[in-house]
Design a protein around this motif. Structure first.
Motif, mmCIF file in Angstrom:
data_model
loop_
_atom_site.group_PDB
_atom_site.id
_atom_site.type_symbol
_atom_site.label_atom_id
_atom_site.label_comp_id
_atom_site.label_asym_id
_atom_site.label_seq_id
_atom_site.Cartn_x
_atom_site.Cartn_y
_atom_site.Cartn_z
ATOM 1 N N MET A 1 -4.660 0.806 -2.050
ATOM 2 C CA MET A 1 -4.079 -0.501 -2.077
ATOM 3 C C MET A 1 -3.152 -0.569 -3.265
ATOM 4 O O MET A 1 -3.545 -0.630 -3.938
ATOM 5 C CB MET A 1 -4.866 -1.628 -1.759
ATOM 6 C CG MET A 1 -6.115 -0.984 0.205
ATOM 7 S SD MET A 1 -4.711 -0.960 0.718
ATOM 8 C CE MET A 1 -4.361 -2.431 1.322
ATOM 9 N N LEU A 2 -2.185 -1.568 -3.268
ATOM 10 C CA LEU A 2 -1.580 -1.926 -4.271
ATOM 11 C C LEU A 2 -1.366 -3.404 -4.219
ATOM 12 O O LEU A 2 -1.572 -3.882 -3.220
ATOM 13 C CB LEU A 2 -0.280 -1.354 -4.147
ATOM 14 C CG LEU A 2 -0.314 -0.215 -4.033
ATOM 15 C CD1 LEU A 2 1.009 0.319 -4.458
ATOM 16 C CD2 LEU A 2 -0.870 0.404 -5.408
ATOM 17 N N ARG A 3 -1.386 -4.361 -5.522
ATOM 18 C CA ARG A 3 -1.328 -5.748 -5.703
ATOM 19 C C ARG A 3 -0.261 -6.033 -6.673
ATOM 20 O O ARG A 3 -0.113 -5.688 -8.000
ATOM 21 C CB ARG A 3 -2.666 -6.116 -6.100
ATOM 22 C CG ARG A 3 -2.627 -7.411 -6.453
ATOM 23 C CD ARG A 3 -4.006 -8.220 -7.230
ATOM 24 N NE ARG A 3 -4.898 -8.417 -6.225
ATOM 25 C CZ ARG A 3 -5.526 -7.162 -6.380
ATOM 26 N NH1 ARG A 3 -5.791 -5.872 -7.257
ATOM 27 N NH2 ARG A 3 -7.342 -6.797 -5.815
ATOM 28 N N PHE B 1 0.835 -0.791 -0.019
ATOM 29 C CA PHE B 1 -0.003 -0.054 -0.150
ATOM 30 C C PHE B 1 0.814 1.376 -0.278
ATOM 31 O O PHE B 1 2.215 1.306 0.141
ATOM 32 C CB PHE B 1 -0.853 -0.235 1.378
ATOM 33 C CG PHE B 1 -0.005 -0.294 2.740
ATOM 34 C CD1 PHE B 1 0.068 1.202 3.161
ATOM 35 C CD2 PHE B 1 0.034 -1.596 3.533
ATOM 36 C CE1 PHE B 1 0.737 1.233 4.512
ATOM 37 C CE2 PHE B 1 0.373 -1.501 4.544
ATOM 38 C CZ PHE B 1 1.167 -0.051 4.714
ATOM 39 N N ILE B 2 0.730 2.480 -0.578
ATOM 40 C CA ILE B 2 1.074 3.877 -0.361
ATOM 41 C C ILE B 2 0.793 4.371 0.541
ATOM 42 O O ILE B 2 -0.210 4.939 1.314
ATOM 43 C CB ILE B 2 0.952 4.913 -1.767
ATOM 44 C CG1 ILE B 2 0.541 3.375 -2.978
ATOM 45 C CG2 ILE B 2 1.380 5.806 -1.874
ATOM 46 C CD1 ILE B 2 -0.488 4.064 -3.478
ATOM 47 N N ILE C 1 6.342 2.873 -0.233
ATOM 48 C CA ILE C 1 5.774 1.205 -1.070
ATOM 49 C C ILE C 1 6.200 0.333 0.143
ATOM 50 O O ILE C 1 7.073 -0.117 0.669
ATOM 51 C CB ILE C 1 6.341 0.987 -2.695
ATOM 52 C CG1 ILE C 1 6.571 2.064 -3.606
ATOM 53 C CG2 ILE C 1 5.512 -0.131 -3.022
ATOM 54 C CD1 ILE C 1 4.582 2.610 -3.497
ATOM 55 N N ALA C 2 5.026 0.400 1.167
ATOM 56 C CA ALA C 2 4.913 -0.590 2.269
ATOM 57 C C ALA C 2 4.726 -1.493 2.381
ATOM 58 O O ALA C 2 3.736 -2.362 1.069
ATOM 59 C CB ALA C 2 3.946 0.039 2.985
ATOM 60 N N ARG C 3 5.118 -3.019 2.758
ATOM 61 C CA ARG C 3 4.495 -4.397 2.370
ATOM 62 C C ARG C 3 3.459 -4.269 3.848
ATOM 63 O O ARG C 3 3.238 -4.429 4.742
ATOM 64 C CB ARG C 3 5.466 -5.162 2.420
ATOM 65 C CG ARG C 3 6.985 -5.415 1.537
ATOM 66 C CD ARG C 3 8.133 -5.682 1.956
ATOM 67 N NE ARG C 3 9.134 -5.366 1.387
ATOM 68 C CZ ARG C 3 10.083 -6.609 1.917
ATOM 69 N NH1 ARG C 3 10.300 -7.574 2.652
ATOM 70 N NH2 ARG C 3 11.214 -7.138 1.021
#
Length: 337
Positions: free
Chosen positions: A173-175, A128-129, A316-318
């Motif tokens: 949120m990122l994939r 996620f940013i 850009i966090a895990r």
């Protein structure tokens, strides 16, 4: 860096795909191709020769290509007439192989691409940013509030209280399903440095954290959060958050359409003894529907202020990965200092 990128809409969600399927004008293809296994000197365009190619497809979606008891894979083979090989579940390989004539390979690739796009929303977000809030005093005050809150909120698991070291503002949120995806996302974030610097200017970005509220109705709350606002009322925080999110959205990294809400989650309600790790206000299997009556809590602590925090990075966090101090691990950041 966004060349050969298309946005595929599937239902209410959008996906960032790299176009590259030769001979198809109907459906943008995900450019998962790794290598061709043609003998030296053989033409790839030759229709009468069976050839083999490899597609790099994230292993997280392999199960959708296979289907229940292999039914989807069988159907793919029948419709395309190509030989399709998916690595075994225990394998760490992303490579799916297709063997057949040119039109058979193209048909198989087209069908597989559609399956990937249709099922990508089922794959959990990986990153996620984030705007991390690393001020020690703010974290301490949140921790003190959480200890008081535990006596008011009944039947909630201790993991409901967000670790003070992981406080952050989520922009999207990122994939990111491969190291290459992660690298591209970090590079894209850093490519925004000039515009971000113009928004932040030379003054420190100070954020006031406080004024508690429930994301849902207070009597049936799942997420309790603190507002985050510019300390100097300059509007820079909102402009920064909106700019970064819009850029990632336009580039196809964000497939959720919910409106940006600038906030800091401090409680995510989970039932006692829950093992559910419910991050970023998204309902997960096992916690969906569970809520708490936050009215007494908000009545006592609703106007509480946790102080002012300087925001120093966009990360850009895990997801689910934390350092010893509770902060989220990250794969790259853009400094605001």
């Amino acid at each position: 860096m966004n060349t050969n990128v298309s946005i595929v809409e599937v239902g209410t969600r959008r996906y960032r795909v790299r176009t590259g399927l030769a001979g198809s004008s109907k459906t943008p293809a995900i450019d998962f191709r790794a290598t061709s296994h043609n003998p030296p000197g053989e033409s790839k365009a030759k229709h009468g020769k069976s050839e083999r190619i490899s597609l790099n497809i994230p292993r997280q979606v392999h199960k959708y290509i296979i289907g229940p008891r292999g039914s989807t894979l069988d159907k793919l083979r029948q419709e395309s007439r190509a030989k399709i090989t998916v690595p075994p579940e225990r394998s760490r390989s992303d490579v799916v192989e297709i063997e057949g004539l040119l039109d058979e390979r193209q048909k198989a690739e087209e069908l597989i691409t559609q399956i990937v796009a249709n099922n990508m929303a089922k794959v959990p977000y990986t990153h996620f940013i984030s705007l991390p809030l690393l001020d020690i005093d703010v974290q301490r005050k949140v921790g003190e509030f959480q200890r008081d809150a535990q006596r008011i909120l009944q039947n909630v698991d201790s993991s409901s209280f967000v670790h003070p070291g992981s406080l952050h503002i989520t922009l999207g949120m990122l994939r990111l399903l491969s190291p290459a995806d992660v690298t591209r996302a970090v590079e894209f974030l850093r490519s925004l440095a000039k515009e971000v610097a113009e928004i932040v200017s030379t003054k420190p970005l100070l954020v006031s954290v406080g004024q508690l509220a429930a994301m849902e109705a207070a009597s049936q709350a799942r997420t309790i959060y603190a507002h985050a606002d510019d300390f100097d009322n300059s509007g820079r925080l909102r402009r920064l958050c909106a700019f970064v999110r819009d850029k990632f959205d336009s580039a196809g990294y964000i497939d959720e359409k919910r409106e940006l809400k600038i906030h800091v989650s401090v409680v995510r309600a989970k039932p006692a003894s829950s093992s559910v790790n419910d991050e970023d206000d998204l309902p997960k299997k096992g916690s969906r529907g569970f809520s708490v009556n936050a009215v007494p809590l908000l009545k006592e602590f609703g106007t509480m202020s946790f102080g002012v925090c300087r925001v120093g990075q966009i990360q850009i966090a895990r997801r689910f990965r934390h350092a010893e101090n509770g902060a989220y691990e990250n794969d790259g950041a853009l400094s605001l200092l």
